[in-house]
Scaffold this motif. Structure first.
Motif, short mmCIF file in Angstrom:
data_model
loop_
_atom_site.label_atom_id
_atom_site.label_comp_id
_atom_site.label_asym_id
_atom_site.label_seq_id
_atom_site.Cartn_x
_atom_site.Cartn_y
_atom_site.Cartn_z
N ASP A 1 0.79 -1.23 0.00
CA ASP A 1 0.00 0.00 0.00
C ASP A 1 0.82 1.27 0.00
N THR B 1 13.18 5.32 7.11
CA THR B 1 13.21 6.41 8.11
C THR B 1 14.68 6.72 8.40
N GLY C 1 5.20 -2.77 8.09
CA GLY C 1 5.88 -2.26 6.90
C GLY C 1 7.34 -2.03 7.26
N ASP D 1 6.30 -7.19 6.21
CA ASP D 1 6.37 -6.46 4.95
C ASP D 1 5.87 -7.40 3.85
C1 LIG Z 1 7.76 3.86 4.03
S1 LIG Z 1 8.38 2.21 4.21
C2 LIG Z 1 8.87 2.17 5.92
C3 LIG Z 1 10.02 1.21 6.23
C4 LIG Z 1 10.45 1.14 7.68
N1 LIG Z 1 9.34 0.89 8.57
C5 LIG Z 1 11.16 2.40 8.10
O1 LIG Z 1 10.61 3.15 8.94
O2 LIG Z 1 12.30 2.61 7.64
C6 LIG Z 1 6.84 1.27 4.16
C7 LIG Z 1 7.01 -0.24 4.00
O3 LIG Z 1 5.71 -0.82 4.09
C8 LIG Z 1 5.65 -1.95 3.23
N2 LIG Z 1 4.23 -2.23 3.00
C9 LIG Z 1 3.36 -1.55 2.21
N3 LIG Z 1 2.12 -2.05 2.30
C10 LIG Z 1 2.18 -3.09 3.18
C11 LIG Z 1 1.22 -3.99 3.70
N4 LIG Z 1 -0.08 -3.94 3.34
N5 LIG Z 1 1.62 -4.93 4.59
C12 LIG Z 1 2.92 -5.01 4.97
N6 LIG Z 1 3.88 -4.16 4.51
C13 LIG Z 1 3.53 -3.21 3.63
C14 LIG Z 1 6.46 -1.52 2.00
O4 LIG Z 1 6.95 -2.64 1.28
C15 LIG Z 1 7.59 -0.69 2.66
O5 LIG Z 1 8.73 -1.49 2.90
#
Ligand SMILES: C[S@@+](CC[C@H](N)C(=O)[O-])C[C@H]1O[C@@H](n2cnc3c(N)ncnc32)[C@H](O)[C@@H]1O
Length: 313
Positions: free
Chosen positions: A43, A49, A73, A96
Motif C-alpha cells: 500500500d 526512516t 511495513g 512487509d
Molecule cells: C515507508 S516504508 C517504511 C520502512 C520502515 N518501517 C522504516 O521506517 O524505515 C513502508 C514499507 O511498508 C511496506 N508495505 C506496504 N504495504 C504493506 C502492507 N499492506 N503490509 C505489509 N507491509 C507493507 C512496504 O513494502 C515498505 O517497505
C-alpha cells in the motif's frame, strides 16, 4: 489488501512521484542509491526512516527491556533492529510484503547480532495480529494510519505505545509530538520529520462507585472518547465538581471538589484501571494533606467503543 489492488492506490503513486522528484533534484552521485533502492510492495512504497529519526522514535516510545516491538511495513528492518540492538527491547517482529526487503532485514538482523530475538515475515499488516506488541512503529501514509487505527485500538493492550514517523492518526490526539530538522531527508516533507506518540487508553467508560476516606459514597458516570474522559457524579449525595481528568494508558487521574459537612475539599484520585476496578490513592487537602487508598469498582454501563471510527472495541 493485496499488492495488485494496492498498485492502483493514488497515495502509492504520490509517494513514488515524490521519490522521483527527490531523485531529479539530486546530483548524479546521490541519484544512484535512489534508483537502486527497493520500491517496497503493497500500500505504500519503501522509503527508509532516517536513523536519527528512528532513534528519536525509540526514545519517545521509551523502548526498554520489557518491550516487544512490531514494525508494520518493516523495510530494511532498521526500526526493530534499533529497538533491540540499541534500546534493549526483548524482541519483536517486522512485517512487509517485499521479499527482497524481508531478506535484507533478516540479513541485517544477523549482522547486528539480534537474529535470535527478531524476525521479518511476509504478511499484510492489515491481516496481522498485533496483540503481542507493547510498541508499534509506523512509517506509512495518513490514510493507512487511519485504516489501522481501529485495529490497533482493538488489539493492543492498554498502555501500549504507537510511534509514527511523519503522519498522525486523524482526530486521535497524540500524547507527544516533535518536529525534527533532518537535512538528509528527501521525500515527504524534505528536510523535516514529524514524530508522534500515542498510548492505547484503557476503557474506563461506564458507571463507577467508591468510598471517600471518611466512608461517604461516590457514584460517577464516565463518558470516554479515546483518552478523553467526561466524569460526572455525586459524592456524599451532592454533585461533585470535577476540575480535571486524565487517562494515559491505564493511569487515571480525577481531581474533584467535594462538599463535606458544609466545606468544600479538594480530592485528587490517582489509580490504575485494570478491567472492572481502579486501584490507587486519593490525596485530600484539608488543614493537612492526607493520602489514603482509593479503590473504585465499575457497576455497569461499559461503552461498546471508545473509538468513534470503529465498530467495536
Ligand atoms: C515507508 S516504508 C517504511 C520502512 C520502515 N518501517 C522504516 O521506517 O524505515 C513502508 C514499507 O511498508 C511496506 N508495505 C506496504 N504495504 C504493506 C502492507 N499492506 N503490509 C505489509 N507491509 C507493507 C512496504 O513494502 C515498505 O517497505
Amino acid at each position: 489488501m493485496d499488492s495488485s489492488h494496492s498498485k492502483a492506490d493514488p497515495s502509492r503513486r504520490r509517494l513514488l512521484a515524490a521519490v522521483a522528484v527527490a531523485a531529479a533534484g539530486t546530483g548524479a552521485a546521490a541519484l544512484a542509491p535512489l534508483l537502486r533502492a527497493q520500491t517496497g510492495a503493497g500500500d505504500v512504497v519503501y522509503v527508509p526512516t532516517p536513523q536519527v529519526v528512528v532513534n528519536r522514535m525509540m526514545t519517545m516510545a521509551r523502548v526498554g527491556p520489557s518491550d516487544f516491538v512490531i514494525d508494520l511495513g518493516s523495510g530494511d528492518g532498521r526500526q526493530l533492529i534499533t529497538a533491540v540492538a540499541k534500546f534493549g527491547a526483548k524482541g519483536g517482529r517486522g512485517f512487509d510484503l517485499d521479499d527482497e526487503l524481508l531478506r535484507q532485514a533478516n540479513e541485517n538482523a544477523k549482522k547486528q547480532g539480534v537474529a535470535d530475538r527478531v524476525a521479518f515475515i511476509r504478511r499484510n499488516m492489515f491481516e496481522t495480529d498485533v496483540s503481542a506488541a507493547s510498541v508499534i512503529t509506523l512509517y506509512l501514509l495518513p490514510e493507512l494510519n487511519l485504516k489501522l487505527r481501529p485495529k490497533l485500538l482493538a488489539e493492543l493492550r492498554p498502555g501500549s505505545r504507537i510511534v509514527s514517523h511523519d503522519y498522525n492518526m486523524g482526530d486521535w490526539q497524540a500524547e507527544e509530538s516533535v518536529t525534527m530538522q533532518v537535512p538528509e531527508k528527501q521525500v515527504g516533507n524534505p528536510g523535516v520529520s514529524y514524530v508522534y506518540l500515542w498510548i492505547v487508553p484503557a476503557n474506563v467508560s461506564g458507571n463507577w462507585q467508591w468510598k471517600l476516606p471518611g466512608g461517604q459514597p461516590v457514584e460517577v458516570a464516565v463518558r470516554q472518547r479515546l483518552q478523553d474522559l467526561e466524569v460526572r457524579g455525586t459524592a456524599a449525595g451532592r454533585p461533585m465538581n470535577v476540575s480535571l481528568t486524565t487517562l494515559r494508558g491505564e493511569d487515571v487521574r480525577i481531581s474533584a471538589a467535594v462538599e463535606l459537612n458544609g466545606r468544600t475539599l479538594r480530592h485528587d484520585f490517582v489509580g490504575r484501571a485494570r478491567g472492572e476496578t481502579i486501584e490507587g490513592t486519593v490525596r485530600t487537602f484539608d488543614r493537612v494533606e492526607q493520602t489514603s487508598p482509593w479503590s473504585a469498582v465499575r457497576t455497569g454501563g461499559r461503552a461498546a467503543s471508545i473509538d468513534p471510527s470503529a465498530g467495536t472495541r
